[in-house]
Design a protein around this motif. Sequence first.
Motif, PDB file in Angstrom:
ATOM      1  N   ARG A   1     -97.063  -9.243  -7.400  1.00 40.60           N
ATOM      2  CA  ARG A   1     -97.791 -10.520  -7.313  1.00 40.60           C
ATOM      3  C   ARG A   1     -98.850 -10.467  -6.213  1.00 40.60           C
ATOM      4  NH1 ARG A   1     -92.520 -12.828  -8.078  1.00 40.60           N
ATOM      5  NH2 ARG A   1     -92.428 -13.274  -5.846  1.00 40.60           N
ATOM      6  N   GLU A   2     -98.540  -9.805  -5.104  1.00 40.33           N
ATOM      7  CA  GLU A   2     -99.510  -9.673  -4.016  1.00 40.33           C
ATOM      8  C   GLU A   2    -100.718  -8.850  -4.449  1.00 40.33           C
ATOM      9  OE1 GLU A   2     -97.586  -8.240  -0.477  1.00 40.33           O
ATOM     10  OE2 GLU A   2     -96.111  -9.848  -0.529  1.00 40.33           O
ATOM     11  N   ILE A   3    -100.482  -7.822  -5.265  1.00 38.54           N
ATOM     12  CA  ILE A   3    -101.590  -7.011  -5.782  1.00 38.54           C
ATOM     13  C   ILE A   3    -102.501  -7.868  -6.657  1.00 38.54           C
ATOM     14  CG2 ILE A   3    -102.173  -5.120  -7.371  1.00 38.54           C
ATOM     15  CD1 ILE A   3    -101.298  -4.039  -4.759  1.00 38.54           C
ATOM     16  N   ILE A   4    -101.908  -8.684  -7.518  1.00 38.58           N
ATOM     17  CA  ILE A   4    -102.700  -9.554  -8.393  1.00 38.58           C
ATOM     18  C   ILE A   4    -103.500 -10.537  -7.550  1.00 38.58           C
ATOM     19  CG2 ILE A   4    -102.553 -11.369 -10.148  1.00 38.58           C
ATOM     20  CD1 ILE A   4    -100.134  -9.776 -11.298  1.00 38.58           C
ATOM     21  N   SER A   5    -102.888 -11.116  -6.524  1.00 37.95           N
ATOM     22  CA  SER A   5    -103.604 -12.037  -5.638  1.00 37.95           C
ATOM     23  C   SER A   5    -104.759 -11.329  -4.947  1.00 37.95           C
ATOM     24  CB  SER A   5    -102.666 -12.601  -4.579  1.00 37.95           C
ATOM     25  OG  SER A   5    -101.655 -13.369  -5.166  1.00 37.95           O
ATOM     26  N   TYR A   6    -104.507 -10.112  -4.487  1.00 35.51           N
ATOM     27  CA  TYR A   6    -105.541  -9.322  -3.818  1.00 35.51           C
ATOM     28  C   TYR A   6    -106.752  -9.131  -4.732  1.00 35.51           C
ATOM     29  CZ  TYR A   6    -107.813  -5.193  -1.815  1.00 35.51           C
ATOM     30  OH  TYR A   6    -108.726  -4.319  -1.313  1.00 35.51           O
TER      31      TYR A   6
END
Length: 89
Positions: free
Chosen positions: A20-25
């Motif tokens: 999820r953090e990668i997608i947000s990034y």
Amino acid sequence: MENKDEKLWQIATQRAKFRREIISYVVVNLFLWCIWYFTKAQAPSSYIPWPAWVSLGWGFGLIMKYFSVYHFSNEDQIQKEYDKLTNKD
């Protein structure tokens, strides 16, 4: 000591959060780069765009998080320290 299933659940949770953090990034950085692209003024060729600082800083944090989630196991480190303490020469 925790149950193995609980430990696996924690690892799976950490990995899902990382995804999820990668997608947000990607989404936030794409947005910032679009803002920069459409609002940029004429700048010298050596000018570093301001979104680069966000991308680099956040990207470095994500790389560190990747290694902690996928490659470094806290349980292994604890076991190694315990073994060193119990094997006193």
